[in-house]
Design an enzyme around this catalytic site. Structure first.
Site, short mmCIF file in Angstrom:
data_model
loop_
_atom_site.label_atom_id
_atom_site.label_comp_id
_atom_site.label_asym_id
_atom_site.label_seq_id
_atom_site.Cartn_x
_atom_site.Cartn_y
_atom_site.Cartn_z
N LEU A 17 -4.99 17.89 -1.39
CA LEU A 17 -4.36 16.88 -0.54
C LEU A 17 -4.20 15.56 -1.28
CD1 LEU A 17 -3.28 16.11 2.23
CD2 LEU A 17 -5.60 15.44 2.87
N SER A 437 -15.67 -4.27 -10.76
CA SER A 437 -14.89 -3.30 -11.52
C SER A 437 -13.50 -3.84 -11.82
CB SER A 437 -14.79 -1.99 -10.75
OG SER A 437 -14.19 -2.21 -9.49
N ARG A 519 -8.57 8.97 -1.23
CA ARG A 519 -9.76 8.64 -2.01
C ARG A 519 -10.93 9.52 -1.60
NH1 ARG A 519 -12.40 6.03 -5.56
NH2 ARG A 519 -14.42 5.06 -5.07
N ASP A 603 -24.93 -4.99 -5.26
CA ASP A 603 -23.96 -4.65 -4.22
C ASP A 603 -24.64 -3.95 -3.05
OD1 ASP A 603 -21.71 -5.56 -5.61
OD2 ASP A 603 -21.56 -3.70 -6.75
N GLU A 609 -22.85 -0.35 7.29
CA GLU A 609 -22.48 1.02 7.63
C GLU A 609 -23.66 1.85 8.13
OE1 GLU A 609 -20.51 2.65 4.27
OE2 GLU A 609 -21.63 4.51 4.44
N GLU A 669 -15.81 -8.66 2.37
CA GLU A 669 -14.44 -8.35 2.74
C GLU A 669 -14.04 -9.31 3.84
OE1 GLU A 669 -11.36 -6.31 5.17
OE2 GLU A 669 -13.26 -7.12 5.77
N HIS A 698 -7.06 -3.29 -1.29
CA HIS A 698 -6.67 -1.90 -0.96
C HIS A 698 -5.17 -1.75 -0.80
CE1 HIS A 698 -10.92 -2.22 0.14
NE2 HIS A 698 -10.97 -1.04 -0.42
N1 GLN Z 1 -19.18 -3.75 -7.99
C1 GLN Z 1 -18.42 -2.74 -7.33
C2 GLN Z 1 -16.99 -2.75 -7.83
O1 GLN Z 1 -16.48 -3.78 -8.11
C3 GLN Z 1 -18.42 -2.92 -5.85
C4 GLN Z 1 -17.60 -1.88 -5.16
C5 GLN Z 1 -17.73 -1.86 -3.67
O2 GLN Z 1 -18.18 -2.77 -3.07
N2 GLN Z 1 -17.31 -0.80 -3.05
O3 GLN Z 1 -16.36 -1.74 -7.95
#
Ligand code: GLN
Ligand code: ZN
Length: 762
Positions: A17, A437, A519, A603, A609, A669, A698
């Site tokens: 998929l 990243s 993803r 992080d 969640e 976020e 995103h």
């Molecule tokens: N340090 C991670 C990145 O930048 C954090 C990713 C995340 O919060 N999902 O990819």
């Protein structure tokens, strides 16, 4: 005794998929090609379930992106900003383009907000509904999937997201009057369900499943009248299939059970894994006479083999409480990998304790046969299952040294702080940074693949990674960012990377689980006591720091996120496992500090969640979650800056915990949820640094300087400039440089404009 599952993974055994969608988005495949893959994947699932001997097979559990989005489109809840996508065209390609635009955004139309599906790591798109939304049955997906299966000779039970869950997961569209709630559309929406149920009945469907996981939350429990109304209207329809109201992710309580009991709904599904107390709740309402009870005893969210004796005794205690007991999974199997048979590298001691989706289906069937009784062949299998359940954590999975160290540490270490630490920092106001990243290019991925396949040796791999770090550092200097990162090229994934280096953790080869859209992630399996045999990141970070005079942030994944995105042993409290992970991180942080790293980010993307759905369980969770973070980070010198990062979700109910983490700076976020969080934090008295994401990474688009500036100004209404950090809302690994570079240049330009203004204002 019959059997069913709530749903099955939709991505395909080889993530077909993912490839099909990405080919379609990139223009490498047309709508027909995509639809052909979809049809093949659905067929594969139905045949798998049929061949395994599952009696009741679900359909419409497939989705190209997300089942909540499917439901919004099904009922025409499409915000007007998407009207311009493929305007004037009514063909299948146009339909798909509009659908994917809602998920991923289009030129002038930002996508729907995306957030976690309850307390899982699956993300759904948040429908936007307003008083002007006129729901109508606008699509035929459930019907056409049902007919597809029927054409193959497979009778299925179409699965629909239930009206309450759909409405309660939606958010009021921009412009909706204050206090207006999507639930006000209930009656209109029920009319659409009625029309759909009629059509499904005419097509031959015997049963329809209405998923109502919202009933397991406080919000759902607070709306008994809405539930009563929904089951009254739908139960009373003259032309409809039998209805199974399926609930999961927790117990629904006796009030909802009573409403369902007294309704004309024929079936109720209960999650007996996350809500074992439902068994006594059912007894308390004097059973579900005349109804079918789907007893979710096989865990749909974890990878351990079922405790068969416990499942059998739960099932037997239900006998007599309903007309018919159906053995089922606790929820859809969407949340576990597809097939353990694809794993060849696992320690046999671990492997024999695991079950993925395919194996869980076998467990459901086995339990069904066992309860039916009188089957000699079943006895031997049951015996095997009993032995496997008996010793979940053998001595080989334990480490006494880790336990002894934690005991010696005692509870709740406290961070040393000293006044004036801020003054030492040479950062400008509104410092700019990123979340960690940088884009994972073909070369980066290729280097990891080459190393794994033995095509290059470790030295060559290090050389390539260092070259990548050089590039990323140089780019950040050129762009003018203030706190740099090494870009995480060596990380396949922020959890797996650490799991691979920690004892007590195993990783899979093909254990993919859908996270959102195309993803997929491969959650590692935390099966034993966790221990760090050697430093995990120090080499990369110190190399990056050696290439620049600007500070480089060390980058680690926090204990809660390590657990949230793994499959975790369930033989001890999560709190204990979290402390073991935290201890390993504490050692890593000490090593980074010793190597001269002054900013360290831990992080906790998943803090929100794992928050229990029920309020009465939250305080205990937050206490251990915060405690684990502090155990990991409290060993640092006062001048070391601890950063944290969280993504997605509404943080309203954890602002206190964000404060308690005691991090110097937290990035979150915020772009998709319009800076609401900043107000929440300010209102809660949060007094440390905050980096509300100024654009949504995103969406495949480049935010303008003006857009970022506007976001910063919105944030500045609630936070003073000396505490405001400027950063994207998450890591950049899923993006390409073509977007990332201009976006970061715009970000720096926006920060500079505001700085200049502040300087001018004195
Ligand atoms: N340090 C991670 C990145 O930048 C954090 C990713 C995340 O919060 N999902 O990819
Ligand atoms: Zn993030």
């Amino acid at each position: 005794m019959t059997t069913t599952v709530h749903g099955y993974p939709r991505i395909g055994p080889d993530r077909e998929l993912k490839r099909a969608c990405e080919d379609y988005w990139a223009g490498r495949a047309d709508a027909d090609r995509l639809d052909a893959v979809g049809a093949r994947l659905r067929r594969g699932v139905w045949e798998t379930l049929r061949d395994a001997g599952v009696a009741h097979i679900p359909s419409n559990t497939f989705s190209y992106y997300d089942h909540v989005l499917d439901t919004a489109v099904l009922f025409d809840a499409v915000p007007p900003r998407f009207a311009g996508v493929a305007a004037g065209r009514r063909d299948r390609d146009a339909e798909l383009r509009r659908y994917f635009a809602m998920a991923r955004g289009a030129a002038d139309a930002p996508p729907l907000e995306m957030t976690k599906w309850f307390d899982t790591n699956y993300h759904y798109l948040v429908p936007e509904l307003g008083p002007g939304t006129r729901p109508r049955l606008a699509g035929g997906k459930p019907l056409s999937e049902y007919t597809q299966a029927r054409g193959l000779g497979i009778e299925t039970r179409p699965v629909l997201l239930g009206p309450l869950t759909f409405l309660m997961l939606a958010k009021p569209a921009a412009g909706a009057p204050e206090g207006w709630r999507p639930l006000e559309l209930l009656d209109e929406l029920l009319a659409c369900y009625a029309e759909l149920l009629g059509a499904l009945a005419r097509a031959g469907a015997q049963w329809v499943q209405l998923d109502e996981p919202i009933l397991a939350t406080d919000a759902g429990r607070a709306e008994p009248e809405a539930l009563r109304r929904a089951v009254e209207v739908l139960g009373g329809l003259a032309e409809r299939p039998r209805l199974l109201v399926s609930t999961y992710f927790g117990p629904i309580g006796h009030q909802a059970l009573e409403i369902l009991r007294n309704s004309r709904i024929e079936g109720v599904g209960l999650d007996l894994v996350s809500g074992p107390e439902s068994v006594s709740d059912v007894a308390r309402v004097l059973g579900l006479p005349g109804k079918t009870l789907v007893a979710g005893v096989v865990d749909g969210r974890n990878v351990w083999r079922s405790d068969v004796p416990a499942a059998l005794s739960a099932l037997s205690s239900l006998l007599g409480l309903a007309d018919e007991i159906v053995v089922g999974t606790s929820c859809s199997l969407l949340h576990v990998p597809i097939d353990l048979d694809a794993e060849t590298g696992l320690d046999p001691l671990l492997r024999e304790r695991l079950a993925f989706a395919r194996q869980k289906v076998d467990e459901v069937v086995l339990l069904g046969r066992a309860l039916a009784g009188g089957d000699a062949a079943v006895e031997a299998e049951l015996e095997r299952a009993r032995t496997a359940a008996a010793e979940r954590t053998p001595a080989a999975f334990r480490d006494q040294r880790v336990r002894a160290r934690l005991d010696a540490l005692g509870p709740d270490p406290v961070r040393r702080r000293a006044g004036g630490a801020e003054a030492e920092s040479a950062l400008p106001p509104l410092p700019t940074t990123t979340i960690g990243s940088f884009p994972q290019t073909g070369e980066v991925r290729g280097a990891r693949a080459d190393l794994r396949a033995g095509r290059i040796d470790r030295a060559e791999y290090e050389r390539r990674m260092r070259a990548e770090i050089d590039r990323v550092i140089a780019l950040q200097e050129d762009i003018g960012l203030d706190v740099l990162v090494h870009g995480e090229p060596e990380r396949n994934d922020m959890v797996q990377y650490f799991a691979e280096q920690l004892d007590g953790y195993a990783t899979t080869q093909a254990g993919w689980v859908q996270s959102y859209g195309s993803r997929c992630v491969r959650p590692p399996i935390l099966y034993g006591d966790v221990h760090r045999p050697a430093p995990m990141t120090v080499g990369w970070i110190t190399y990056a720091q050696s290439r620049t005079a600007k500070p480089v942030k060390g980058m680690l994944t926090g204990p809660v996120t390590m657990l949230a995105w793994s499959f975790v042993r369930d033989d001890q409290p999560l709190a204990d496992t979290a402390r073991q992970v935290a201890l390993a991180l504490r050692d890593e942080i000490a090593d980074l500090e010793r190597a001269g790293i002054r900013h360290i980010q831990v992080d906790e993307a998943a803090l929100r969640e794992l928050l229990p759905l029920r309020a009465d369980r939250r305080a205990a969770y937050l206490a251990w979650a915060v405690g684990a973070f502090r155990l990991a980070t409290s060993g640092v010198a006062p001048s070391t800056r601890i950063h944290s990062h969280m993504c997605y979700s509404e943080f309203g109910d954890i602002v206190g915990a964000i404060e308690a983490l005691d991090a110097d700076v937290t990035s979150v976020e915020a772009a998709r949820s319009r800076m609401e969080l900043v107000d929440d934090l300010a209102a809660a008295g949060y007094a440390r640094g905050i980096g509300p994401g100024v654009y949504d990474i995103h969406a495949p688009r480049v935010p303008s300087v003006e857009e970022i500036e506007a976001a910063l100004r919105a944030a500045l209404r609630a936070v003073p400039p000396e505490r405001l950090w400027v950063n994207p809302d998450c890591g950049l690994k899923t993006r390409g440089y073509a977007e990332v570079e201009p976006a970061l240049r715009n970000l720096v330009a926006a920060a500079r404009r505001i700085r200049a203004e502040l300087a001018a204002a004195g």
